[in-house]
Design a protein around this motif. Structure first.
Motif, PDB file in Angstrom:
ATOM      1  N   PRO A  66       0.838  -1.194   0.000  1.00  0.00           N
ATOM      2  CA  PRO A  66       0.000   0.000   0.000  1.00  0.00           C
ATOM      3  C   PRO A  66       0.878   1.252   0.000  1.00  0.00           C
ATOM      4  N   MET A 102      -0.510   4.210   0.625  1.00  0.00           N
ATOM      5  CA  MET A 102      -1.225   5.252   1.333  1.00  0.00           C
ATOM      6  C   MET A 102      -1.285   4.990   2.833  1.00  0.00           C
ATOM      7  N   GLY A 103      -2.143   5.792   3.489  1.00  0.00           N
ATOM      8  CA  GLY A 103      -2.179   5.799   4.937  1.00  0.00           C
ATOM      9  C   GLY A 103      -2.891   4.620   5.540  1.00  0.00           C
ATOM     10  N   VAL A 104      -2.447   3.436   5.227  1.00  0.00           N
ATOM     11  CA  VAL A 104      -3.114   2.270   5.775  1.00  0.00           C
ATOM     12  C   VAL A 104      -2.071   1.345   6.377  1.00  0.00           C
ATOM     13  N   GLU A 158       0.141   3.609  10.986  1.00  0.00           N
ATOM     14  CA  GLU A 158      -0.951   4.578  11.032  1.00  0.00           C
ATOM     15  C   GLU A 158      -2.163   4.014  11.774  1.00  0.00           C
ATOM     16  N   ILE A 159      -2.361   2.706  11.668  1.00  0.00           N
ATOM     17  CA  ILE A 159      -3.419   2.075  12.472  1.00  0.00           C
ATOM     18  C   ILE A 159      -3.084   2.238  13.957  1.00  0.00           C
ATOM     19  N   LEU A 199     -11.223   0.804   5.867  1.00  0.00           N
ATOM     20  CA  LEU A 199     -10.490  -0.376   5.383  1.00  0.00           C
ATOM     21  C   LEU A 199     -11.420  -1.592   5.384  1.00  0.00           C
ATOM     22  N   MET A 247      -7.924   8.816   8.831  1.00  0.00           N
ATOM     23  CA  MET A 247      -6.622   8.410   8.320  1.00  0.00           C
ATOM     24  C   MET A 247      -6.495   8.689   6.834  1.00  0.00           C
ATOM     25  N   GLY A 248      -5.459   8.111   6.230  1.00  0.00           N
ATOM     26  CA  GLY A 248      -5.118   8.419   4.850  1.00  0.00           C
ATOM     27  C   GLY A 248      -6.016   7.775   3.832  1.00  0.00           C
ATOM     28  N   VAL A 249      -7.284   7.998   3.898  1.00  0.00           N
ATOM     29  CA  VAL A 249      -8.194   7.407   2.943  1.00  0.00           C
ATOM     30  C   VAL A 249      -9.122   8.480   2.400  1.00  0.00           C
ATOM     31  N   GLU A 278      -6.343  12.098  -0.799  1.00  0.00           N
ATOM     32  CA  GLU A 278      -5.235  11.157  -0.839  1.00  0.00           C
ATOM     33  C   GLU A 278      -5.398  10.154  -1.970  1.00  0.00           C
ATOM     34  N   ARG A 296      -6.294  -2.178  -4.767  1.00  0.00           N
ATOM     35  CA  ARG A 296      -5.070  -2.930  -4.468  1.00  0.00           C
ATOM     36  C   ARG A 296      -4.021  -2.037  -3.801  1.00  0.00           C
ATOM     37  N   LEU A 297      -3.866  -0.800  -4.319  1.00  0.00           N
ATOM     38  CA  LEU A 297      -2.828   0.099  -3.792  1.00  0.00           C
ATOM     39  C   LEU A 297      -3.138   0.597  -2.389  1.00  0.00           C
ATOM     40  N   THR A 298      -4.422   0.632  -2.037  1.00  0.00           N
ATOM     41  CA  THR A 298      -4.790   1.249  -0.770  1.00  0.00           C
ATOM     42  C   THR A 298      -5.248   0.256   0.276  1.00  0.00           C
ATOM     43  N   GLY A 299      -5.685  -0.935  -0.157  1.00  0.00           N
ATOM     44  CA  GLY A 299      -6.261  -1.870   0.800  1.00  0.00           C
ATOM     45  C   GLY A 299      -7.673  -1.486   1.204  1.00  0.00           C
ATOM     46  N   LEU A 300      -8.256  -0.471   0.525  1.00  0.00           N
ATOM     47  CA  LEU A 300      -9.615  -0.041   0.849  1.00  0.00           C
ATOM     48  C   LEU A 300     -10.625  -1.054   0.303  1.00  0.00           C
ATOM     49  N   SER A 301     -11.784  -1.090   0.952  1.00  0.00           N
ATOM     50  CA  SER A 301     -12.851  -1.968   0.468  1.00  0.00           C
ATOM     51  C   SER A 301     -13.382  -1.427  -0.862  1.00  0.00           C
TER      52      SER A 301
END
Lengths: 402, 402
Positions: free
Chosen positions: A9, A11-13, A17-18, A40, B11-13, B17, B36-41
């Protein structure tokens, strides 16, 4: 970019950062809290928390929290995960301390030691004190997550080496980190003394003041700059080396020689060693800067006159720094800061006369509140920042999970 | 913290960002790339991208990209989403420009105008030039996403007001933002000229140099500091105001009067106006700083002698700044920077003699590469930073989606 890009990642994950989410919340957070606060996916949250738990950076919340109506499944920061060792190395004495991950001193020791004895001699003392204070609080060397040292000379912060120090005989480019590598596996941070002091003062006493200048008036003169809440070390770690700026004093025809080899430097007029020199020339029996301070505090007329003059010369240099740097707070530390109001009166007189009104309308010129503990506390703060940095947290997590 | 906490991600989401991911990737990213790059849902990714598309900050990638084998469903940053208006207001002239969201000048205009004519007069000219250059590139005022002005005086950056300026008659605390509020709805940024110049020079010419000092030697003397890649404005916006630091010159018994009311200020010895004064006293017919520069470049012996002296005095002040701030690069701009190597030779001579070796071993003292466009380009960079800041992106997204 195609779909086969990097998988880390950007970015801020990060785990760091958590973890930072938990640092401000004494009561802890659940996995659902983290998912909601970050957006997330549940998978990512589980993965990150498992890593932080494995690294011992997070622990399950205390049982008693639940009896106060908190939901089960909470996690909190593990402040006992490790300890920090710090040493503030002055010209003639040093102070070693062990701190927790909140930056609080748990135990400390002092020792008289002349820094010109060289790195082997001084670091042997530091190592011995570190071992004693760790033993006292019953923690093994493996519990040490960071070591910090500050020294009275310029430091290349990236390599942790002292560079071309004017007074630290034998220390030039000495491998301080290597010295501790056998005994401890943690990172070792080395900084200039007044940088650590400035950071401690700012973080603990002026957290809302992003621009602060710490002026140390001891044997020599030096400053530490905090710009935007960060230590400004400059391109070579030389920022704040104002002891050797050139000063012209109207009534002086022959500028005094400085210990750096030049003439007319600020500290050759206003440093503690110059004051001792001038007092001796006037027939006073003084051997050390502390002797000079005692004489000033006792109201000796010659000492008071010389100190007042030194304060005004110092004030002239500080006035220039105010025009260039525009700090909100100037904190003064070092032995000469303890000459009651004499030093401050002289500095303020010249700063308020010479600096721009815009830069002085809200300026505070005060004695350092943490002196003489500012160095130790500042080092601890710098180490805590490092421990909880995304890179360092990731390293601890990786070490625990692979 | 219980489960009923805040719902805004801490956070960084943020949308900003996410947008920043796209800024470095000219070919664009797909939704899968972002996940994929962020791990976001997937839900969060969709939500953020929808907002950025609605705000016009992202657009679907160009058709032709697909023919080069790129997958469908790519998005790219919309550089044509809006434009930026900037004006570099000097003592006797001003330059207005319109830039795209990459910070590139699309069109510009110059005008002669004396800043002492006051804000109404000057801002009327700026407004007229803005309207003309917008018209030229066929964009309406609604397309303007940011306005930036720089001025030759101290600025309270938070309020955008000039504060106690030494030469800007009538500008003290004038509401510059209010002036543009009727015509434009975007944020208005006001900064000191040399701050904008320093930032432009650093971002565009020395992006890998975090600590840079820009010295402007024009009618007066001023500096802009870049510390850690950011403009250091200080606590009151007064940082870098070195024109009025007190200088002692050994052969001078009566220090010259300064336009600020004090005597012995740096610019009363080494500023362009002081050079004009001294040349006149020596019988040379000069009216402006440009006249003085012409005389120096023509090799007039008196002009050369006076310029060399000014350069050494300037060098003494810069040597102090080097000791305090320890920059890697000192860029010099302003009319007197165009006296061939004369000014630089004098500055370098004193800086290398007086500053600490540690601080000068890697120091570069150079002419500003962007001068006289540094101000305009620096303002555009400051505005671009603002447009793509998480707060501003969120504001644009909120405005588009609610």
């Amino acid at each position: 970019m195609t779909t086969t890009g990097p998988t880390t990642p950007r970015m801020g994950v990060s785990s760091g950062e958590i973890l930072s989410l938990f640092r401000d919340v004494p009561d802890g957070l659940t996995k659902s809290d983290v998912a909601r606060l970050t957006g997330l996916s549940r998978t990512t949250v589980n993965q990150r928390l498992d890593g932080l738990l494995a690294a011992g950076l997070l622990v399950p919340g205390p049982e008693e929290a639940r009896t106060r109506g908190r939901p089960a499944g909470q996690f909190v920061v593990n402040r006992a995960r490790g300890v920090l060792l710090v040493a503030d190395i002055g010209a003639t004495a040093l102070r070693a301390a062990v701190c927790d991950l909140g930056g609080h001193v748990r135990n400390e020791r002092e020792a008289k030691a002349d820094v010109t004895a060289g790195p082997q001699s001084i670091l042997t003392i530091v190592e011995k004190l570190f071992a004693e204070i760790l033993h006292d609080i019953r923690r093994p060397p493996e519990a040490v997550l960071g070591i910090g040292l500050d020294v009275p000379g310029p430091v290349d912060f990236a390599s942790g080496r002292v560079i071309s120090p004017p007074i630290m005989t034998g220390w030039d480019r000495f491998d301080i980190r290597g010295w501790f590598a056998g005994q401890y596996t943690c990172p070792v941070l080395v900084d200039k003394d007044v940088n650590a002091m400035a950071y401690g003062e700012q973080r603990l006493r002026y957290p809302d003041v992003p621009h602060l200048l710490m002026v140390k008036v001891g044997t020599g003169v030096g400053t530490g700059l905090i710009a935007g809440g960060q230590v400004h070390r400059g391109a070579d770690g030389a920022a704040g080396d104002v002891g050797h700026i050139h000063v012209t004093v109207p009534d002086v025809t022959e500028p005094p020689a400085c210990r750096c080899g030049n003439t007319g430097c600020l500290e050759a007029y206003a440093g503690g060693w110059a004051l001792v020199r001038d007092l001796r020339e006037q027939g006073r029996e003084v051997a050390t800067v502390d002797d000079a301070v005692r004489l000033i505090r006792a109201g000796d007329p010659v000492a008071v006159r010389l100190a007042r003059r030194a304060a005004r010369i110092l004030g002239g240099a500080i006035a220039d720094m105010v025009n260039l740097f525009n700090p909100r707070v100037i904190a003064v530390c070092g032995q000469l800061a303890h000459t009651d109001e004499l030093l401050f009166a002289g500095i303020r007189e010249i700063v308020y006369r010479r600096s721009l009104p815009l830069a002085t309308r809200n300026l505070q010129i005060v004695r350092s509140d943490l002196d003489p503990h500012a160095g130790v506390l500042g080092l601890a703060q710098l180490l805590v920042d490092g421990i909880y940095s995304p890179e360092r947290v990731q390293e601890l997590v990786d070490r625990a999970t692979t």
